[in-house]
Design a protein around this motif. Structure first.
Motif, mmCIF file in Angstrom:
data_model
loop_
_atom_site.group_PDB
_atom_site.id
_atom_site.type_symbol
_atom_site.label_atom_id
_atom_site.label_comp_id
_atom_site.label_asym_id
_atom_site.label_seq_id
_atom_site.Cartn_x
_atom_site.Cartn_y
_atom_site.Cartn_z
ATOM 1 N N TRP A 142 -5.795 6.207 -3.810
ATOM 2 C CA TRP A 142 -4.334 6.189 -3.345
ATOM 3 C C TRP A 142 -3.888 4.604 -2.901
ATOM 4 C CZ3 TRP A 142 -2.492 4.531 1.595
ATOM 5 C CH2 TRP A 142 -1.225 4.732 1.825
ATOM 6 N N LEU A 143 -4.796 4.034 -1.950
ATOM 7 C CA LEU A 143 -4.751 2.784 -1.604
ATOM 8 C C LEU A 143 -4.797 1.664 -2.513
ATOM 9 C CD1 LEU A 143 -4.785 0.928 1.066
ATOM 10 C CD2 LEU A 143 -7.225 0.988 0.938
ATOM 11 N N ARG A 144 -5.704 1.937 -3.746
ATOM 12 C CA ARG A 144 -5.952 1.131 -4.598
ATOM 13 C C ARG A 144 -4.649 0.854 -5.623
ATOM 14 N NH1 ARG A 144 -10.314 2.870 -6.395
ATOM 15 N NH2 ARG A 144 -9.562 4.019 -8.160
ATOM 16 N N GLU A 145 -4.172 2.253 -5.784
ATOM 17 C CA GLU A 145 -2.928 2.398 -6.636
ATOM 18 C C GLU A 145 -1.903 1.777 -5.982
ATOM 19 O OE1 GLU A 145 -2.837 6.397 -7.631
ATOM 20 O OE2 GLU A 145 -4.248 6.275 -9.219
ATOM 21 N N THR A 146 -1.551 2.027 -4.665
ATOM 22 C CA THR A 146 -0.252 1.560 -4.113
ATOM 23 C C THR A 146 -0.363 0.103 -3.811
ATOM 24 O OG1 THR A 146 -0.259 3.550 -2.366
ATOM 25 C CG2 THR A 146 0.951 1.432 -1.831
ATOM 26 N N ILE A 147 -1.446 -0.563 -3.670
ATOM 27 C CA ILE A 147 -1.553 -2.136 -3.749
ATOM 28 C C ILE A 147 -1.425 -2.610 -5.039
ATOM 29 C CG2 ILE A 147 -3.079 -4.029 -3.346
ATOM 30 C CD1 ILE A 147 -4.571 -2.417 -1.112
ATOM 31 N N ALA A 148 -1.624 -2.036 -6.143
ATOM 32 C CA ALA A 148 -1.579 -2.543 -7.604
ATOM 33 C C ALA A 148 -0.042 -2.289 -7.629
ATOM 34 C CB ALA A 148 -2.101 -1.513 -8.579
#
Length: 628
Positions: free
Chosen positions: A514-520
């Motif tokens: 989730w963190l990776r996708e939110t930053i993207a």
């Protein structure tokens, strides 16, 4: 604040109004409307952030400041779990209903104020934590709440009640200080049962580095009637000894303040408010909050002055036209040719603009990538080191903090691009600040989500700062969310933040994904906003530049035709016209001098306040003199 008067007895507002009247006589209605709106506008530029350890009475103190017993949920076991932002509305009648909203990404969902306890308390979080992983309640937990409250005693401010920091709970401390980063005042809440603690001192030390003014309120004095005064004195001494700060420390009984608010007699209410300390605390807040009126006034004065100088140039040209018609016609023709050459050079300027802006965009993109990479590394390490149990215990603190950090990156990157575009606009417009101002406003209007432009949202956001704040030097951190109050980034990024609750419930790997996708998603949102800035800025600059050229060409052609008519007038007629023009020029020049005087006084006042604060931070003067 007492208006500054000039030698003629006119205030800054009156001088701007005088300039607007002159501008209208010269058919400059748009500029006249603009400066009148600026000088009459009411801006919210300051906030009061309430911070302190758990169960120090922060929410009770907010209720006491506003004079409403049931504004925020308060009881023996209740603890605030998410930031609650209270926007005061001094121009609204006291009997107007309070509006309450839950912040979920870009959405502001209305609720009844009495329902706040079901969403922004630790008890509510604990109940949702007991719900099944896939329940809708988990995904719907808000990251913050907002209240719009009719209240006049503090003026127009935003009071932010933050979750208790729980001793050494680094999540809560960092989130609270991030919330306070743009505050006009940070209000640190201790209580009268014991002197200020080491964690509280540490929070004060860190707050001093991020916030303008700091006040300490020692609450619950009614529960320690005999010793609270000595506790206040000890707190002030300890803060001075260990931090080198001379800041106000005020004893307050929130319980007695609420009794005062409900007193039938105004005299009795005032007497109790003085005795319980709430009157002194309110006055300290008022003293520390920056005067927002100066911001609009300074901008209005500068634009009005620029307009008066333009009118002066026209008057001088008209005088020469009547005095030496043949010479003036030759100069007008030369000026017309020069203007045509300037118009033809626009295409070359456009090419240079796109080249320079692309270079600037590359720099901003590189800085954005680095900032987002650092954020990802920092949060990944935190998730791995602290474990899911700690994160789940305060999910709203977690999401509030990461949302604030993402927003800070977004604001910095987008505002860097806006500054580059408007700087080049200023070069092309050659001092026409009103045109630069219009370009900026169009950029921000293009960035705003569609729902923030609707009548319903406009009504609910009455009194929030408009895009003109960006022309007043408010271009640092937090500026973009001030200009576009209803989440200026694409919905997906902030909805992604909210969905973090569900990922958190499903385990570490889900949360890291989730963190990776939110930053993207945030990266994509920033890039879209930068593209909007460049595209809108380029279009608006060229349209306004070409319109200004056409206007000036028509104006010059009119002057040339007037010169031909003037040549047929008698000498007596020309002398009479010259006398009238000179009289008009004197009036305009007097107005310029008035505007200069006001600008000097206001800027000197702001510079003096800034110098005092800087000196206090350097330790060369007591911080209390600088409003610390």
């Amino acid at each position: 604040m007492t208006p500054i008067l000039n030698a003629s007895g006119r205030s800054p507002k009156a001088s701007v109004e005088r300039g607007a009247t002159i501008a209208r006589k010269y058919k400059m209605h748009d500029v006249a409307d603009r400066v009148q709106n600026l000088v009459n506008a009411k801006y919210r530029t300051s906030s009061v952030v309430i911070i302190g350890e758990v169960k120090r009475g922060k929410s009770s103190l907010v209720n006491a400041l506003i004079g409403r017993r049931d504004l925020l949920p308060v009881d023996v076991i209740t603890a605030t779990s998410a930031p609650i932002r209270i926007h005061t509305e001094p121009d609204q009648p006291d009997d107007k209903p309070i509006l309450a909203r839950l912040v979920r990404g870009t959405e502001r969902d209305p609720i009844e104020p009495s329902e706040l306890k079901n969403w922004v308390t630790q008890e509510a979080v604990d109940a949702i934590n007991r719900a099944p992983k896939d329940s809708q309640e988990v995904a719907s937990l808000p990251s913050a709440a907002e209240l719009l409250v009719p209240f006049s005693s503090l003026g127009k401010v935003t009071i932010i009640d933050t979750p208790g920091v729980g001793g050494l709970d680094e999540h809560a401390v960092t989130a609270s200080l991030a919330e306070a980063r743009n505050a006009g005042v940070l209000l640190m809440v201790c209580d009268a049962s014991t002197p200020i603690t080491a964690p509280e001192m540490d929070i004060l030390r860190r707050a001093r580095e991020q916030v303008g003014s700091v006040i300490v309120a020692v609450t619950k004095t009614d529960k320690n009637v005999r010793r609270w005064r000595s506790i206040v004195a000890d707190d002030q001494r300890l803060i001075a000894e260990h931090l080198g700060l001379d800041i106000p420390v005020i004893g307050v009984s929130s319980l007695r303040a609420l009794d005062a608010a409900e007193a039938a007699s105004p005299e009795k209410r005032e007497k109790i408010e003085q005795r319980c300390g709430i009157a002194e605390l309110r006055q300290q807040i008022i003293n520390h909050v920056n005067s927002p009126g100066n911001l609009g006034t300074i901008t209005a004065l500068e634009i009005t002055r620029s307009t008066m100088q333009s009118i002066t140039t026209d008057i001088q040209r008209d005088i020469k036209l009547y005095d030496k018609t043949s010479d003036a016609v030759g100069e007008l023709e030369a000026e017309k040719r020069k203007l045509e050459a300037f118009r033809d050079a626009t295409s070359e300027w456009e090419q240079l603009f796109m080249r320079d802006i692309q270079l600037s965009r590359n720099k901003v993109s590189a800085a954005m990538d680095q900032a987002l990479t650092d954020l990802k590394t920092r949060w990944t390490n935190r998730i791995n080191s602290e474990g899911m149990r700690v994160l789940r215990s305060k999910p709203q603190v977690f999401t509030s903090q990461i949302e604030i950090e993402l927003r800070q990156i977004m604001e910095h990157m987008v505002m860097s691009m806006v500054s580059e575009v408007t700087r080049r606009a200023a070069q092309l417009f050659q001092g026409r600040r009103d045109l630069v101002d219009q370009v900026q406003q169009q950029i921000f209007a293009a960035m705003a989500p569609p729902q923030s432009l609707s009548h319903d949202v406009e009504k609910k956001s009455a009194g929030l700062v408009d895009p003109s704040m960006l022309t007043m030097g408010i271009v640092g951190a937090g500026a973009l969310t001030v200009v576009i109050p209803f989440a200026p980034v694409a919905a997906a990024a902030w909805i992604g933040v909210n969905m973090g609750y569900r990922a958190m419930r499903n385990g570490k790997q889900h949360l890291l994904v989730w963190l990776r996708e939110t930053i993207a998603t945030t990266r994509g949102s920033i890039n879209r906003m930068i593209d909007i800035t460049i595209t809108t800025g380029r279009t608006e600059i060229l349209l306004r530049h070409r319109a200004a050229i056409r206007h000036e060409q028509r104006n010059l052609q009119g002057k040339i035709e007037s010169a031909q008519k003037i040549a047929r007038e008698t000498e007596a007629q020309r002398k009479q016209t010259i006398a009238r023009l000179k009289k008009n020029g004197e009036i305009v020049q007097q107005t310029i001098e008035e505007l200069d005087g006001h600008l000097e006084a206001l800027k000197r006042s702001r510079h003096g306040a800034a110098s005092l604060k800087a000196a206090a931070q350097a330790g060369t003067i007591p911080a209390s003199r600088a409003g610390m």
